[in-house]
Design a protein around this motif. Structure first.
Motif, PDB file in Angstrom:
ATOM      1  N   ALA A 123       4.174   9.944   7.478  1.00 62.25           N
ATOM      2  CA  ALA A 123       3.754   9.629   8.843  1.00 62.25           C
ATOM      3  C   ALA A 123       4.580   8.506   9.462  1.00 62.25           C
ATOM      4  O   ALA A 123       4.985   8.601  10.627  1.00 62.25           O
ATOM      5  CB  ALA A 123       2.270   9.274   8.854  1.00 62.25           C
ATOM      6  N   VAL A 124       4.851   7.454   8.708  1.00 62.65           N
ATOM      7  CA  VAL A 124       5.590   6.304   9.241  1.00 62.65           C
ATOM      8  C   VAL A 124       6.986   6.732   9.696  1.00 62.65           C
ATOM      9  O   VAL A 124       7.415   6.410  10.814  1.00 62.65           O
ATOM     10  CB  VAL A 124       5.663   5.169   8.190  1.00 62.65           C
ATOM     11  CG1 VAL A 124       6.592   4.060   8.644  1.00 62.65           C
ATOM     12  CG2 VAL A 124       4.264   4.619   7.907  1.00 62.65           C
ATOM     13  N   SER A 138      -1.565  -0.179   6.653  1.00 67.45           N
ATOM     14  CA  SER A 138      -1.957  -1.314   5.841  1.00 67.45           C
ATOM     15  C   SER A 138      -2.221  -0.908   4.398  1.00 67.45           C
ATOM     16  O   SER A 138      -3.054  -0.043   4.120  1.00 67.45           O
ATOM     17  CB  SER A 138      -3.238  -1.934   6.432  1.00 67.45           C
ATOM     18  OG  SER A 138      -3.844  -2.807   5.515  1.00 67.45           O
ATOM     19  N   LYS A 139      -1.511  -1.534   3.466  1.00 63.91           N
ATOM     20  CA  LYS A 139      -1.734  -1.295   2.030  1.00 63.91           C
ATOM     21  C   LYS A 139      -3.143  -1.731   1.647  1.00 63.91           C
ATOM     22  O   LYS A 139      -3.820  -1.078   0.845  1.00 63.91           O
ATOM     23  CB  LYS A 139      -0.674  -2.038   1.218  1.00 63.91           C
ATOM     24  CG  LYS A 139      -0.746  -1.789  -0.249  1.00 63.91           C
ATOM     25  CD  LYS A 139      -0.289  -0.396  -0.581  1.00 63.91           C
ATOM     26  CE  LYS A 139      -0.067  -0.251  -2.069  1.00 63.91           C
ATOM     27  NZ  LYS A 139       0.257   1.111  -2.444  1.00 63.91           N
ATOM     28  N   ARG A 140      -3.605  -2.821   2.234  1.00 61.08           N
ATOM     29  CA  ARG A 140      -4.955  -3.320   1.933  1.00 61.08           C
ATOM     30  C   ARG A 140      -6.000  -2.282   2.324  1.00 61.08           C
ATOM     31  O   ARG A 140      -6.929  -2.012   1.574  1.00 61.08           O
ATOM     32  CB  ARG A 140      -5.211  -4.637   2.671  1.00 61.08           C
ATOM     33  CG  ARG A 140      -6.581  -5.254   2.388  1.00 61.08           C
ATOM     34  CD  ARG A 140      -6.807  -6.522   3.192  1.00 61.08           C
ATOM     35  NE  ARG A 140      -6.771  -6.306   4.621  1.00 61.08           N
ATOM     36  CZ  ARG A 140      -7.791  -5.843   5.349  1.00 61.08           C
ATOM     37  NH1 ARG A 140      -8.918  -5.507   4.763  1.00 61.08           N
ATOM     38  NH2 ARG A 140      -7.691  -5.695   6.647  1.00 61.08           N
ATOM     39  N   LEU A 141      -5.836  -1.674   3.484  1.00 60.56           N
ATOM     40  CA  LEU A 141      -6.801  -0.666   3.915  1.00 60.56           C
ATOM     41  C   LEU A 141      -6.646   0.634   3.139  1.00 60.56           C
ATOM     42  O   LEU A 141      -7.641   1.284   2.796  1.00 60.56           O
ATOM     43  CB  LEU A 141      -6.681  -0.402   5.413  1.00 60.56           C
ATOM     44  CG  LEU A 141      -7.234  -1.514   6.296  1.00 60.56           C
ATOM     45  CD1 LEU A 141      -6.873  -1.268   7.749  1.00 60.56           C
ATOM     46  CD2 LEU A 141      -8.737  -1.648   6.124  1.00 60.56           C
ATOM     47  N   SER A 142      -5.425   1.040   2.850  1.00 58.72           N
ATOM     48  CA  SER A 142      -5.231   2.300   2.128  1.00 58.72           C
ATOM     49  C   SER A 142      -5.854   2.252   0.745  1.00 58.72           C
ATOM     50  O   SER A 142      -6.281   3.279   0.221  1.00 58.72           O
ATOM     51  CB  SER A 142      -3.746   2.655   2.029  1.00 58.72           C
ATOM     52  OG  SER A 142      -3.081   1.805   1.141  1.00 58.72           O
ATOM     53  N   THR A 143      -5.933   1.063   0.150  1.00 53.86           N
ATOM     54  CA  THR A 143      -6.522   0.918  -1.187  1.00 53.86           C
ATOM     55  C   THR A 143      -7.925   0.318  -1.131  1.00 53.86           C
ATOM     56  O   THR A 143      -8.415  -0.210  -2.116  1.00 53.86           O
ATOM     57  CB  THR A 143      -5.621   0.046  -2.083  1.00 53.86           C
ATOM     58  OG1 THR A 143      -5.449  -1.236  -1.461  1.00 53.86           O
ATOM     59  CG2 THR A 143      -4.274   0.703  -2.309  1.00 53.86           C
ATOM     60  N   SER A 144      -8.570   0.411   0.012  1.00 56.73           N
ATOM     61  CA  SER A 144      -9.934  -0.117   0.129  1.00 56.73           C
ATOM     62  C   SER A 144     -10.945   0.883  -0.440  1.00 56.73           C
ATOM     63  O   SER A 144     -10.591   2.003  -0.803  1.00 56.73           O
ATOM     64  CB  SER A 144     -10.256  -0.455   1.589  1.00 56.73           C
ATOM     65  OG  SER A 144     -10.239   0.705   2.386  1.00 56.73           O
TER      66      SER A 144
END
Length: 178
Positions: A123-124, A138-144
């Motif tokens: 997508a990016v 966001s890596k933080r959100l993707s791994t939430s």
């Protein structure tokens, strides 16, 4: 944008959403699962299924929904095309964990490979190539924790964007609106 995101966490909302989505020719599609962090840990996902139209995204919290028959019918509908990035694992998990068969699913990365791309396009990269825009994930959100009973606004926006961006990229590649 928050008004354009429908969190589907009860059967009445699921029935209404599936009726509306069955009227669409193409939907952006993705799933999210709570990540696993330990060796040998087995995923219990998918926990969230995202479908997007040009004006709304629907986030189905799968563990909160009882009878998934309307969602099964929608995902198996051959006249509703579901488009996204890297969907092979999504389809396998939906089938193995929830007995959801997916028909008319198109992986957008394949369209880029047909156009001569040598590497997998996500997508990016697709947004950068087609629209000249930077799309942050966001890596933080993707791994939430996607199995959480309550998703944050940031999680909902992240998940909605995954499906919406897939739809926009597909439409641009198909000659639709940019």
């Amino acid at each position: 944008m928050r008004d354009a995101v429908v969190l589907v966490c009860d059967e009445a909302t699921m029935h209404a959403a599936c009726r509306q989505l069955l009227e669409q020719p193409v939907l952006g599609f993705d799933t999210e699962s709570r990540p696993t962090f330990r060796v040998g840990e087995v995923s219990t996902g998918p926990h969230l299924l995202q479908l997007a139209t040009p004006s709304q995204a629907y986030l189905f919290q799968l563990e909160k929904l009882g009878d998934l028959a309307p969602l099964r019918a929608l995902m198996a509908a051959p006249m509703v095309h579901k488009v996204g990035f890297g969907l092979s694992s999504d389809k396998v998990l939906l089938k193995s964990k929830l007995d959801i068969d997916c028909a008319a699913v198109h992986d957008i990365g394949t369209l880029f490979r047909q156009a001569g791309a040598r590497h997998t396009v996500g997508a990016v990269q697709a947004v950068a190539q087609l629209f000249g825009r930077h799309y942050r994930k966001s890596k933080r959100l993707s791994t939430s924790n996607w199995a959480s009973a309550t998703l944050s606004d940031a999680q909902c926006l992240y998940a909605a964007n995954d499906a919406y961006v897939a739809l926009r990229v597909y439409l641009a590649l198909a000659g639709g609106a940019r």
